[in-house]
Design an enzyme around this catalytic site. Structure first.
Site, PDB file in Angstrom:
ATOM      1  N   GLU A  83       8.358  24.234  -9.702  1.00 14.63           N
ATOM      2  CA  GLU A  83       8.167  24.461  -8.266  1.00 14.63           C
ATOM      3  C   GLU A  83       7.697  23.212  -7.531  1.00 14.63           C
ATOM      4  OE1 GLU A  83       9.021  26.879  -6.482  1.00 14.63           O
ATOM      5  OE2 GLU A  83       9.326  28.550  -7.857  1.00 14.63           O
ATOM      6  N   GLU A  90       4.329  28.496 -32.161  1.00 11.88           N
ATOM      7  CA  GLU A  90       2.995  28.236 -31.611  1.00 11.88           C
ATOM      8  C   GLU A  90       1.949  27.988 -32.684  1.00 11.88           C
ATOM      9  OE1 GLU A  90       0.479  32.064 -30.721  1.00 11.88           O
ATOM     10  OE2 GLU A  90       2.414  32.259 -29.723  1.00 11.88           O
TER      11      GLU A  90
END
Length: 300
Positions: free
Chosen positions: A85, A116
């Site tokens: 963004e 992860e």
């Protein structure tokens, strides 16, 4: 380790939702709304830490460094979202703010098993970006213990980059691996362990602050207008012209003329009008002022 995970607040059961599967649709919606109201309250005590983190990011930007978000699962996706963004909102280059997720781009839509759990992968991802001491790394983990994130933060510390951690549990493990630690604790989820809910919302709210305030402090904003917006579609062109109106007080037609004359650059258009200078003079002022409109207007 398994028992340690089960003791985390983010893994706990919320007593208010014990009978979730028997509640009406409206009752569940009301409960989730009530629980979501706790999120902003959980952030308030951490505002000093958030401000300290932003100061590190601003320093990195002023040294031509980058902001790198690191996370797994929901946390990683939120980092990628916030980074993406920044390009249309603040006119940044894609490299300036980046989001890395354990497992790579495919992990944005499909879970990558075990990604992860490897701290070396976090470090390697930063090596692949050629991390420098001028950069800032934000490690995101709702649980506060994700190995991928810890590995990344440790490598960043070793390189000398600024390190920030964001967790949704108190006394989080990742807090020990960062220069500035942020711990927001919105409490157990309505759906036990589903940290895409309150924890994810809390993380996104903090990320909003980190990126937005940092951009304000490096001159990407004039008053409260996003004057570095890239007018890449009709909506943004309309917004850009309106910002010129708001900043200068000119009419809509005059704003359109300024926008065109300034090569569709809002900052240039504003400086042209308020300083009464040509396009080239406005561009030179902005260059000398490092893109800060107020500073450009103060120049002679």
């Amino acid at each position: 380790m398994k028992s340690d995970i089960n003791q985390l607040t983010t893994e706990g059961r919320n007593p208010a939702s014990n009978d979730l599967d028997e509640m009406s649709i409206l009752a569940i919606a009301q409960l989730m709304n009530q629980e979501d109201a706790k999120v902003s309250q959980s952030i308030t005590p951490e505002l000093p830490q958030i401000a300290a983190a932003i100061a590190l990011i601003v320093t990195a930007f002023k040294a031509n460094g980058r902001l790198i978000y690191m996370g797994a699962g929901t946390s990683g996706r939120l980092g990628v979202l916030d980074a993406a963004e920044c390009v249309p909102t603040f006119g940044t280059e894609p490299e300036m703010v980046q989001g890395l997720i354990a497992g790579g781009a495919q992990a944005m839509t499909v879970a990558v098993e075990g990604a992860e759990d490897n701290p070396n992968l976090g470090a390697q991802d930063l090596k692949d970006l050629a991390l420098t001491a001028n950069d800032a790394v934000v490690g995101l983990a709702a649980s506060g213990r994700t190995p991928y994130v810890i590995g990344a933060l440790d490598y960043a510390q070793k390189i000398g980059a600024a390190t920030i951690s964001l967790a949704c549990n108190n006394q989080a493990l990742i807090s020990q691996h960062a220069r500035v630690a942020i711990e927001v604790t919105p409490g157990p989820e309505v759906l036990a362990g589903s940290t895409r809910l309150k924890a994810g919302t809390a993380e996104k709210m903090v990320l909003n602050m980190l990126s937005t305030i940092s951009m304000v402090k490096i001159g990407k904003v004039y008053h409260n207008l996003m004057v570095d917006v890239k007018p890449t579609n009709e909506k943004l062109v309309i917004r850009a012209k309106h910002m010129i109106e708001l900043a200068t007080g000119v009419s809509a037609d005059e704003a359109s003329e300024l926008f065109a004359a300034a090569h569709q650059n809002v900052k240039t258009a504003i400086v042209m009008d308020l300083a009464g200078v040509s396009v080239s003079d406005a561009e030179q002022r902005l260059q000398r002022a490092h893109g800060v409109v107020r500073d450009a207007l103060a120049l002679q």
